[in-house]
Design a protein around this motif. Sequence first.
Motif, PDB file in Angstrom:
ATOM      1  N   ALA A  55      -2.640   6.056  -6.606  1.00 20.79           N
ATOM      2  CA  ALA A  55      -3.293   6.353  -5.331  1.00 20.79           C
ATOM      3  C   ALA A  55      -4.653   7.010  -5.533  1.00 20.79           C
ATOM      4  O   ALA A  55      -5.575   6.826  -4.727  1.00 20.79           O
ATOM      5  CB  ALA A  55      -2.400   7.265  -4.498  1.00 20.79           C
ATOM      6  N   ALA A  85       1.022   4.026  -2.934  1.00 17.62           N
ATOM      7  CA  ALA A  85       0.652   5.394  -2.586  1.00 17.62           C
ATOM      8  C   ALA A  85       1.694   6.403  -3.045  1.00 17.62           C
ATOM      9  O   ALA A  85       1.391   7.606  -3.144  1.00 17.62           O
ATOM     10  CB  ALA A  85       0.442   5.504  -1.079  1.00 17.62           C
ATOM     11  N   ARG A 133       0.825  -1.210   0.000  1.00 21.19           N
ATOM     12  CA  ARG A 133       0.000   0.000   0.000  1.00 21.19           C
ATOM     13  C   ARG A 133       0.858   1.258   0.000  1.00 21.19           C
ATOM     14  O   ARG A 133       0.559   2.238  -0.707  1.00 21.19           O
ATOM     15  CB  ARG A 133      -0.933  -0.010   1.206  1.00 21.19           C
ATOM     16  CG  ARG A 133      -2.013   1.062   1.139  1.00 21.19           C
ATOM     17  CD  ARG A 133      -2.963   0.970   2.320  1.00 21.19           C
ATOM     18  NE  ARG A 133      -4.059   1.908   2.195  1.00 21.19           N
ATOM     19  CZ  ARG A 133      -4.976   2.117   3.126  1.00 21.19           C
ATOM     20  NH1 ARG A 133      -4.931   1.409   4.267  1.00 21.19           N
ATOM     21  NH2 ARG A 133      -5.940   3.001   2.942  1.00 21.19           N
ATOM     22  N   LYS A 185      -5.942  -0.093  -1.423  1.00 21.02           N
ATOM     23  CA  LYS A 185      -6.138  -0.869  -0.201  1.00 21.02           C
ATOM     24  C   LYS A 185      -6.522  -2.306  -0.526  1.00 21.02           C
ATOM     25  O   LYS A 185      -5.997  -3.258   0.074  1.00 21.02           O
ATOM     26  CB  LYS A 185      -7.216  -0.212   0.663  1.00 21.02           C
ATOM     27  CG  LYS A 185      -7.459  -0.906   1.987  1.00 21.02           C
ATOM     28  CD  LYS A 185      -8.508  -0.167   2.810  1.00 21.02           C
ATOM     29  CE  LYS A 185      -8.744  -0.870   4.141  1.00 21.02           C
ATOM     30  NZ  LYS A 185      -9.775  -0.160   4.954  1.00 21.02           N
TER      31      LYS A 185
END
Length: 748
Positions: free
Chosen positions: A321, A315, A311, A327
């Motif tokens: 992102a 990101a 993650r 997620k």
Amino acid sequence: MAQDGTGTQVVPRRAALAHVLAPGEILPRAGRALAAGLAEEAGQRRLFPWLAVAFGAGILLFFGAADRLPSPVPALAAAAAFGGAAFGLRARPVGLALALALAFLFLGFAAAVIRVATVAAPVLARTTIAPLAGFVEGIDERDEGARLIVRVHGLGTLGPAERPARVRVSFRRPEVPRPGDFVTARVRLLPPPEPARPGGYDFARDAYFRGIGAVGSVLGTVTVGPPPEPPPWDLRLAAAVDEARNALTRRIAAAQGGQAGAVAAALVTGKRGLIAPETSEVLRAAGIYHVVSISGLHMVLAAGVIFWLIRAGLALVPALALFWPIKKIAALGAMAGVTAYCAFSGWDLAAERSLVMTLVMLGAILVDRPALSLRNLALAALIALAREPEGLLGPSFQMSFGAVAGLIACARLIDGRVWRAEGAGPLGRLAAAILTAVTGTLATTLVAQIATAPFATYHFQAVQPFGLVGNALTLPLVSLVVMPAAVLGILAHPFALDRPVWWAMGLAVRGMLDIAGWIRGFDHATLTLPAFGTGALALMSAGLLLLVLPASRLRWIGLVPALAGVALAAQPARFDLYVDREGGGAALRGADGRLQVLGRPPPFVLEQWLRADGDGRSRDDPGLKAGPRCDRLGRVATSGTWDVAVVRDKRAFAQDCARAAVIVARAAAPPGCAARLVLDRAFLAAHGATALRFGPDGPDVVTARTPGETPPWRPPPAAVPKPVPEPARPAAEPEPAPEPDDGPDADP
């Protein structure tokens, strides 16, 4: 009856209480309260976890009451019938709940029957010395040698109907074969050991479900040769994985060296053969032995590290992102990572159950549901029990799911946020974060220990009072250093860049061992408690379920069975005499109230007797042999008015049968023996390990076996012959009982 100023009638408090407690009002009010509670449970969808409880009750019904292996068809038919009834009663909440509960109960019973039939394989019926030929499926390397799991191709003159599918043998030579090799050797094998005492750990049952039909040792050398046929694909895969695990174990252990390296290797690969017994005792005394078993702690931390890495990496790319569900992608990556980790660690039963639980939690993220919920836990329990119903009987399943259930139920109370630092400066926020982490760790550990205490005490008869301190001081090291280093080391291993990572990980493990050694030095770091019965465990288990599963005030009903179970466990009925299943030795309660040894029971068996009696002495304590009258033909001791004789030579029967009330013998007693109770070869072959309580009306005899009942994991008593006269004792020690936190997820 009076009136207030508004004209409303006021009932005095005493009269109102008398009205509530009137015999005609108690049951109606209790019924209304129960109905309201059930309605609240149904409204919050909290009835689903009870289906897992009903499924487990069906499994217990089979293992506890069935005296033979029935067909699964009647149970499946009953489940289908009650499932149809549930569909017809879907408008009636109470009828629907009862019908579903009965349907899942019969499904659990059927799952246990199908599982036993699926893993069915021959169990060695008698002690055998013969040539063994087969493929090495797995190796557990140790300092003094190795322990081999061999898939049998031939065993002496035994045919396929008598020959075990797998055997486990100890090998004490420095040169060991590799997984996948075809080996031949002369071995001494014996049936998997049965319980050392009534109600004790049954290795024979566990070995049956692992496909092991005999245990023993190699006599001489092991020869590696060409196989008569190519090994099957599943064996090649298992051998390749085991070889990779052994190679990585050696590499990690060598990077740090000593016991820190051995423990670090076990944390990654699950191979614990290099850990010395003294180190294991240090970890147990500190209450942190669970960290060296691949289980829930490892799965959750590994999944968390992988989830965070994926993650965080995604990101860093703004386009991903903003427009990708990073997620959920991270959850998928974590699911793949922990599955690969479980496969690499050997698919141990505890690891499998923890994997199922972790996958269910991560799967909840994919469908936008809360990851930690009792519904998810119940679903994980149903999947795990459907795969391995026998796991319900062991400490690993009981402790892991008990701990997680307790933590979910108390999640709002143990979030650790005792100080909210809104508006505080950097130092204040740092202090709040540290305080939150410390209190959260302490609260989590305390809840997990309370939830697992009944199961740990029942199976191991040991309590570590300072386990809270041990976990609070070592889990930060494990969570923040050890497990992230393990994930980083595995990722760096293919590039041969992992040795510095293992060295750094070993430093953290060394600190963990230093903390554990310090705690072990405390007085009463380990308390040995007498074994209590299944009735007390059942009451405490029911209390735990009632306290954690309901959402309404119905949960407080759980205090009644929980306290009743604790009271029952606090007053266990101890045995006055323990007798080895082979008749070679016994332990008798002396005048000082402590056990004394008669004959020569195996050391492992004696250790189990001492634990069950709540006796913290070592099996080598010289006080164990004080008191009995001995000669070269046998030993005689007295407990109250009961004389007990252990016969070591047949010539002692004439005298001991005339003077002793209880005769214990490895050989067959003569037909005219006048002793009140004769526990000889024939009796012990049919009944197994035996324990007695002496009372004014005679002895109360409890046995590990029930004559006429022959579970699949035990050879029939009629097949038990005279013992092989070669060595007086088995060349291989029986499998030890599961140790505290050996596999269970005590701190998920």
